[in-house]
Write a protein that holds these residues in place. Structure first.
Motif, PDB file in Angstrom:
ATOM      1  N   UNK A  15       0.824  -1.191   0.000  1.00 58.69           N
ATOM      2  CA  UNK A  15       0.000   0.000   0.000  1.00 58.69           C
ATOM      3  C   UNK A  15       0.867   1.254   0.000  1.00 58.69           C
ATOM      4  N   UNK A  16       0.429   2.298  -0.692  1.00 61.34           N
ATOM      5  CA  UNK A  16       1.195   3.552  -0.691  1.00 61.34           C
ATOM      6  C   UNK A  16       1.293   4.120   0.717  1.00 61.34           C
ATOM      7  N   UNK A  17       2.455   4.646   1.047  1.00 64.55           N
ATOM      8  CA  UNK A  17       2.647   5.269   2.349  1.00 64.55           C
ATOM      9  C   UNK A  17       2.941   4.305   3.470  1.00 64.55           C
ATOM     10  N   UNK A  18       3.067   3.013   3.152  1.00 65.41           N
ATOM     11  CA  UNK A  18       3.364   2.026   4.200  1.00 65.41           C
ATOM     12  C   UNK A  18       4.719   2.323   4.828  1.00 65.41           C
ATOM     13  N   UNK A  19       4.777   2.247   6.159  1.00 61.88           N
ATOM     14  CA  UNK A  19       6.015   2.494   6.900  1.00 61.88           C
ATOM     15  C   UNK A  19       6.443   1.226   7.619  1.00 61.88           C
ATOM     16  N   UNK A  20       7.596   0.663   7.198  1.00 59.55           N
ATOM     17  CA  UNK A  20       8.110  -0.521   7.866  1.00 59.55           C
ATOM     18  C   UNK A  20       8.368  -0.269   9.355  1.00 59.55           C
ATOM     19  N   UNK A  21       8.796   0.956   9.681  1.00 58.50           N
ATOM     20  CA  UNK A  21       9.178   1.213  11.070  1.00 58.50           C
ATOM     21  C   UNK A  21       7.990   1.171  12.022  1.00 58.50           C
ATOM     22  N   UNK A 279       7.268   9.887  14.857  1.00 58.09           N
ATOM     23  CA  UNK A 279       7.585  11.121  14.135  1.00 58.09           C
ATOM     24  C   UNK A 279       8.966  11.096  13.481  1.00 58.09           C
ATOM     25  N   UNK A 280       9.852  10.221  13.926  1.00 54.84           N
ATOM     26  CA  UNK A 280      11.232  10.277  13.439  1.00 54.84           C
ATOM     27  C   UNK A 280      11.495   9.305  12.296  1.00 54.84           C
ATOM     28  N   UNK A 281      10.505   9.072  11.449  1.00 57.90           N
ATOM     29  CA  UNK A 281      10.756   8.250  10.265  1.00 57.90           C
ATOM     30  C   UNK A 281      11.910   8.883   9.483  1.00 57.90           C
ATOM     31  N   UNK A 283      15.090   8.410  10.635  1.00 58.86           N
ATOM     32  CA  UNK A 283      16.230   8.282  11.539  1.00 58.86           C
ATOM     33  C   UNK A 283      16.805   6.878  11.464  1.00 58.86           C
ATOM     34  N   UNK A 284      18.047   6.724  11.933  1.00 62.81           N
ATOM     35  CA  UNK A 284      18.703   5.421  11.898  1.00 62.81           C
ATOM     36  C   UNK A 284      17.886   4.359  12.637  1.00 62.81           C
ATOM     37  N   UNK A 285      17.355   4.730  13.823  1.00 60.56           N
ATOM     38  CA  UNK A 285      16.559   3.772  14.598  1.00 60.56           C
ATOM     39  C   UNK A 285      15.389   3.261  13.771  1.00 60.56           C
ATOM     40  N   UNK A 286      14.730   4.157  13.074  1.00 62.17           N
ATOM     41  CA  UNK A 286      13.562   3.766  12.282  1.00 62.17           C
ATOM     42  C   UNK A 286      13.956   3.001  11.025  1.00 62.17           C
ATOM     43  N   UNK A 287      14.998   3.479  10.336  1.00 59.28           N
ATOM     44  CA  UNK A 287      15.378   2.860   9.060  1.00 59.28           C
ATOM     45  C   UNK A 287      16.033   1.501   9.241  1.00 59.28           C
TER      46      UNK A 287
END
Length: 680
Positions: A15-21, A279-281, A283-287
């Protein structure tokens, strides 16, 4: 990596906008909860639910607010998406659990399951569980649907959030965030207030939990208007915020435990940590950390894993007499993951991808939910289908149903109950029973003995409140209890001293509980000392004024405390599968007696109570004399339950425990005080 790619082919990652984090954040939430429930070393893992609340608030808030701003929000489409996300896996878990309970559960256990299953279907299980909690209910760990309380909170939020956010979207842009923030602030204030007055409400109900979901909604509104794109954010501040957010999650998971006063202000760190990481998509932690394949995998199956893990470990607690061993817990945890993956792959995903029109799907979901409620709820209406069990067990188990005395004052009450059968009338010589719920459990027998001695009878008891003067118990779950108990005992003492017709005072109590970490004895005057010292001082201050006033004071030792739930042992004797799982000895004595090895002794408390009675001129009587022999103590006798749980006697048990006391009361009550030895 290939497995992860194959796994995600049917997932919302397309889906568009999906965030793995975000799925990585879900994995922290669900794995901490699972670890906590399976007894693994994450004592604050219960905070994972708070992380889930923030994620839900953020995602739902983003969706509703975004569509409402554009004037295209549809209630039908919203509830259709919620239904296909929640209902299929929930129904599967309810039916699976229902079948397992039909095979293993006693009539009372199956009856309670039916009630909770209907509540789960209709999204009110948090309210039902809150209302059904009382002093005498079995431990929460034995309720296989307890996990649905958080679904109830979220689903009630789904009813209110569209209304609130569609109204907020009509406000001036500068007022919208403030409006949501004000609602969240009121909710937090309510949570703080209820943590002082009703911790169960603060835990289970939506109003004091709404601020956690509201924190996610606030982030959604703020990002909609103020957040810069990832590439334009200040790199260092983003990285610091992400690491700070991760620390705010991990520290409570590791540092909190069952003694932490939670939720309320202690929920702020995990809530704030989740907000920062959402909010920190970028950042290293998120990626890297939150978006790795393992974290994403557990995030994607997190809903199903949350649903499946609890019935498995809960039914183990329900059936086994003792704590499930580590091997069992590891096996059940692995089975939970396997079931969660299957549920995600073959139940959640197909339904979420279904092309069925919205209104037709909503009608079908309503029909399925009604059918599920009817099937599972039949267990409640049918009294747990007692036909599944031998008639003897059904009759015996009825005696293990707690019926607390109407004279036992509950938490929050500071005055004894002075109406009805709770106090003697007419001014005749009377016997008064005082103390906590262990004393109250003896009430039927004490009332009968008083009657046989031609005495009036009154009961002045309060839950978790032993009859001690200037000493009370500081309980985390009930912050006001220490003061309430102290005030209660002062009023009871005043009544006993002011009424000369009260000739005999019987003091009973769960003496050992205040010698542990579960509400230790503490001085109400601030005097230093250990819990055993406080017990001695508080009991002596209760006994001595009554003896000086000419009362005959009887101090009861405590009843045997079993390391297992007696009704579980009796149930294992009536169900071959439960007997096999518990390795029940093949002899009848095991179905009525607990051995010394299966009881929790209280040598310190027993010595203190006996000594205080002797030194203060009171009589010490031991209920064990009527329940125990040289090899163990009874919890059942001739198809009668003597206990309603591990520590409280039934009416039949009270009669058996009090039998040795009858000669003292009926034969000596009219003899001069000087003719009685102080120690009985």
């Amino acid at each position: 990596m290939r497995f992860n790619e194959a796994f995600m082919t049917a997932s919302p990652t397309r889906q568009p906008g999906y965030r793995h984090d975000i799925d990585g954040l879900r994995s922290i939430a669900v794995l901490s909860v699972v670890a906590y429930h399976f007894g693994l070393p994450l004592p604050g893992g219960f905070t994972g639910v708070d992380i889930f609340f923030v994620i839900s608030g953020y995602l739902i808030g983003s969706h509703i607010y975004g569509e409402a701003r554009e004037g295209r929000f549809s209630y039908a489409r919203f509830y259709y998406r919620r239904a296909r996300r929640i209902v299929p896996a929930l129904i599967a878990v309810l039916l699976f659990t229902g079948v397992a309970m039909a095979l293993l559960a006693s009539p009372q256990e199956f009856h309670d399951f039916g009630r909770d299953a209907v509540a789960a279907v209709f999204s009110v299980s948090n309210i039902t569980l809150y209302r059904s909690i009382d002093y005498f209910r079995p431990a929460a760990e034995m309720n296989p649907l307890l996990m649905t309380w958080s679904l109830g909170v979220e689903e009630q939020f789904y009813l209110l959030a569209p209304v609130v956010l569609t109204l907020v979207a009509r406000l001036r842009a500068s007022w919208r965030f403030a409006a949501v923030a004000a609602i969240a602030a009121l909710s937090l204030l309510l949570a703080v207030w209820q943590m002082r007055h009703d911790t169960q409400a603060a835990f289970y109900l939506l109003p004091p939990r709404a601020w956690e979901l509201g924190a996610g909604v606030m982030l959604a509104l703020w990002r909609a208007h103020h957040a810069a794109p990832i590439e334009r954010r200040h790199r260092l501040s983003t990285e610091i915020a992400a690491w700070l957010g991760l620390a705010l999650l991990i520290v409570p998971i590791v540092a909190y435990d069952h003694a932490t006063r939670f939720p309320g202000l202690t929920a702020l760190p995990p809530v704030l940590g989740a907000v920062l990481l959402l909010h920190t998509d970028g950042a290293f932690v998120n990626r890297r950390l939150l978006s790795n394949p393992v974290a994403t995998f557990f995030g994607l199956i997190s809903y199903s894993l949350y649903l499946w893990h609890w019935p498995l470990i809960s039914m183990a607690h329900l059936v086994l007499e003792t704590e499930p061993p580590l091997a069992w817990r590891v096996l059940l945890a692995a089975l939970s993951v396997a079931l969660a993956y299957g549920s995600y792959r073959w139940i959640e995903t197909p339904f979420r991808q279904s092309p069925t029109p919205v209104r037709r799907s909503l009608s079908r979901y309503a029909l399925v939910m009604s059918a599920a409620a009817a099937v599972t709820g039949s267990a409640y209406l049918a009294g747990g289908y007692p036909q599944r069990w031998p008639d003897g067990f059904v009759a015996q188990a009825a005696g293990a149903t707690a019926t607390p005395s109407p004279c036992l004052a509950n938490y929050g009450v500071t005055a004894p109950r002075l109406s009805g059968d709770c106090v003697a009338t007419g001014g005749q010589p009377s016997l008064a029973l005082v103390g906590d719920s262990h004393a109250s459990a003896m009430s039927p027998a004490m009332r009968a003995l008083a009657g046989s001695a031609s005495l009036g009878y009154e009961e002045l008891t309060k839950s978790s409140c032993p009859f001690l003067q200037a000493v009370s118990r500081a309980m985390t779950r009930f912050p006001q209890h220490a003061d309430e108990c102290a005030a209660f005992n002062r009023q009871v003492m005043d009544r006993l001293l002011a009424r000369p017709e009260i000739r005999v005072v019987v003091i009973g109590g769960f003496w050992r509980v205040g010698l542990t970490d579960d509400g230790p004895y503490a001085s109400m005057t601030g005097a230093a000392g250990t819990p055993p010292e406080h017990l001695r001082q508080g009991l002596a201050a209760s006994v001595e004024p009554l003896v000086r006033a000419g009362k005959r004071v009887v101090v009861l030792g405590d009843v045997p405390y079993f390391a297992f739930m007696p009704i579980k042992r009796v149930a294992a004797c009536g169900n071959p599968l439960r007997a096999a799982l518990n390795g029940l000895p093949d002899h009848d004595r095991a179905c009525e007696y607990g051995t010394a090895a299966s009881m929790i002794e209280d040598p310190i408390g027993e010595v203190i109570v006996r000594d205080v009675a002797r030194r203060g001129g009171a009589t010490y009587l031991d209920p064990r004399q009527g329940l125990c022999d040289g090899e163990g103590c009874r919890f059942a006798a001739r198809a009668r339950m003597l206990y309603v749980d591990q520590q409280h006697l039934s009416a039949a048990g009270a009669a058996m425990a009090a039998a040795p006391m009858a000669p003292w009361l009926t034969g000596r009550i009219d003899r001069p005080m000087a003719m009685l030895a102080p120690d009985g």
